[in-house]
Write an enzyme that holds these catalytic residues in place. Structure first.
Site, PDB file in Angstrom:
ATOM      1  CB  CYS A  27      -0.862  -0.071   1.236  1.00 53.87           C
ATOM      2  SG  CYS A  27      -0.171  -0.002   2.993  1.00 53.87           S
ATOM      3  CB  ALA A  28       0.384   4.735   0.757  1.00 54.14           C
TER       4      ALA A  28
END
EC number: 2.7.1.211
Length: 465
Positions: A27-28
Site C-alpha cells: 500500500c502507500a
C-alpha cells in the site's frame, strides 16, 4: 547488488524465505506479505533491517512499514526475486478469511469506505478553498467585498462542494456491491434511485417539507447524504443479486437479474431499510455529538487520548462513517481537529526520541517517522518507534489528549476529513488556521517534552535491543 535489493532479500529471509510466502502486495507505506506460517517470522531480524520502520502481523498479513516511496522500490525488488505478487484488494480478500467475526467485519467496513474517501477529501479541500476566497479580509486584498462575488461563481463552488454529498448513497451502494460480490453498476443505480429528483429532498424534509406517505403511514423521502441506508441496501442487494443469478438461466441473466434486483431492492430500500436505518443513523449521530459536546473539553480529551490506541487495533476505519455523517448533517467536522492532535502528538514523541538518542540507526528511523506523522501517517512512528519503547507511545497519547482538549475548547470545525496535521491545514483556511496551528503545537510540544523528560533514554534502547 543495489541497497534496495539487499533489503528485499533480508526481509524475505527474515519472514521464513520464499517457501513461506504466498504473495506480496503493498500500500502507500507498507509491504504486505501473506505468509503460510507466521511462526517462522523472525520479528527481531526484520526490525534490524535498514529502512524498516516497524513490522506487525494484522488482518492476516505480515505488514512491514517502509514509508512512502521506499515501499514501491522494495516491492519492485521483491517481484524481481520471482515471488508472486497480488493486488492489495486480492490480498485483502484472502486476509479477510482470517481473524474473528468482529475483525472481519471492521475490515469489510474499511474496504467499503476507504475507496470513497479521496472524493470526500477533495470536497473538503474545495470547502476550505471557498472559505478562504470568500473571506472579507482576503477579498479586501484585491479591493473586493463579499457583495462583489458573482452568483455564478458561488454556484460553481456549490457544484464542487455539494455533489459528492448529494450523491453519497450512490457512492456507498456502488462500493458495497463491489465488496460483497454484486455488480457495482447495479449498486450505483440503486444508490441513485435513493436520491431520485422524483422523491422529496431529504434536506427539504428536514426543514419542513412533507415526505410522501405510502399505505398512509410509511414516510418516503430521498436519502441525500445518507450513509447507513445505502450501506445496508448494498449488502442485502449484492447478496440478493447473487441469489437471483444462481436461479436464472444464463440466456436470461442479462435481462432478468438486474430487473429483479433493482425492483425488489428499491421497494425494500424505500419502504423498510431506509426508514429504519435512517433512524439508526440519526441515533449514531446524536451519540457522536453527545461525546463531542461533553462540557469543559472532555470529549476532545477522551477522543484525543484514545484515538491512536484505536489505530493500533486496526478498527479506526469505522469512524469514517461518523465523519461523513458530521459533514453531511452539520456542514463541518469537529472530529478531525481532535484526531489531528492525536496524530501530531505521536510525531512529537518520535521526534523527541530521534533528537535525544545517540544511536545513529534510531535517529535515522525516528526522525523520518516523525515527519511522516506530521504528514498524517502515524504507523511508522507508532510501530517503528513509540510502541516499541512503550513510554513514548504513552506520552504521545497524553499529548493527543491535551491537544484534543484544546481543539474542543477552541471549537475547531474542519471543512473535510481524512487529512491531518500539515496537509490538514487546508481544511481550516476559513479563519481558523492560527488556532489549528496552535492545537498542533500544543499536542506536539506536550508529547515532545514528556517523552524527553520521562519517556526515553538510551538505556531503554539497550533493553529492547
Amino acid at each position: 547488488m543495489s541497497e534496495n535489493h539487499r533489503i528485499a532479500e533480508e526481509i524475505i529471509a527474515a519472514v521464513g524465505g520464499k517457501e513461506n510466502i504466498s504473495s506480496v502486495a503493498h500500500c502507500a507505506t507498507r509491504l504486505r506479505i501473506m505468509v503460510d506460517d507466521k511462526e517462522k517470522i523472525n520479528q527481531a531480524e526484520v526490525e534490524k533491517i535498514d529502512k524498516v520502520k516497524g513490522a506487525f502481523y494484522n488482518s492476516g498479513q505480515y505488514q512491514v512499514i517502509l514509508g512512502t516511496g521506499t515501499v514501491n522500490r522494495i516491492f519492485e525488488e521483491v517481484e524481481k526475486m520471482g515471488i508472486d505478487s497480488a493486488s492489495k484488494s486480492e490480498q485483502s480478500k484472502e486476509a479477510a478469511k482470517s481473524g474473528n467475526a468482529f475483525q472481519r467485519g471492521i475490515r469489510t467496513f474499511g474496504d467499503v469506505f476507504v475507496p470513497i474517501i479521496p472524493v470526500l477529501v477533495a470536497t473538503g479541500l474545495f470547502m476550505g478553498l471557498r472559505g478562504l476566497l470568500t473571506q472579507e479580509q482576503v477579498l479586501g486584498l484585491f479591493g473586493l467585498t463579499p457583495a462583489d462575488i458573482s452568483e455564478n461563481f458561488l454556484l460553481f463552488t456549490q457544484i464542487l462542494t455539494d455533489t459528492a454529498f448529494i450523491f453519497l448513497p450512490a457512492l456507498v451502494a456502488w462500493s458495497t456491491f463491489r465488496v460483497f460480490g454484486g455488480t457495482p453498476i447495479i449498486g450505483l443505480v440503486l444508490g441513485l434511485m435513493l436520491v431520485s429528483p422524483a422523491l422529496p429532498n431529504a434536506w427539504g424534509v428536514a426543514t419542513g417539507a412533507e415526505p410522501l406517505y405510502f399505505f398512509g403511514f410509511v414516510p418516503v423521502v430521498g436519502y441525500q447524504g445518507a450513509v447507513l441506508p445505502a450501506f445496508i441496501a448494498g449488502i442485502l442487494g449484492a447478496k440478493f443479486e447473487r441469489a437471483v443469478r444462481k436461479r436464472v438461466p444464463e440466456a436470461l441473466d442479462l435481462i432478468v437479474t438486474p430487473f429483479v434486483t433493482l425492483l425488489v431492492m428499491i421497494i425494500a430500500s424505500l419502504f423498510i431499510i431506509g426508514p429504519i436505518f435512517h433512524a439508526v443513523e440519526e441515533y449514531i449521530l446524536q451519540g457522536t455529538l453527545f461525546v463531542l459536546g461533553l462540557p469543559l473539553g472532555l470529549g476532545g480529551l477522551l477522543i484525543g487520548g484514545l484515538n491512536q490506541i484505536i489505530v493500533v487495533t486496526g478498527v479506526h476505519h469505522i469512524f469514517n462513517m461518523l465523519e461523513i455523517q458530521l459533514l453531511e448533517k452539520l456542514g463541518y467536522n469537529p472530529y478531525n481537529a481532535i484526531v489531528t492532535a492525536a496524530v501530531a502528538a505521536q510525531g512529537g514523541a518520535a521526534l523527541a526520541v530521534g533528537m535525544k538518542t545517540k544511536s545513529i540507526k534510531l535517529k535515522a528511523l525516528a526522525l523520518p517517522s516523525a515527519l511522516s506523522a506530521f504528514l498524517g501517517i502515524t504507523e511508522p512512528a507508532i510501530f517503528g518507534v513509540n510502541l516499541r519503547y512503550v513510554k513514548p507511545f504513552i506520552m504521545g497519547l497524553i499529548g493527543g489528549a491535551v491537544g484534543g482538549f484544546a481543539a474542543s475548547i477552541f471549537g475547531l470545525k474542519a471543512t473535510g476529513m481524512s487529512i491531518t496535521v500539515i496537509p490538514g491545514t487546508l481544511l481550516y483556511l476559513n479563519e481558523q488556521i492560527f488556532l489549528y496551528i496552535l492545537v498542533n503545537l500544543i499536542a506536539i510540544g506536550t508529547a515532545f517534552v514528556l517523552t524527553w523528560m520521562f519517556g526515553f533514554t538510551d538505556k531503554k534502547l539497550q533493553e529492547v535491543e
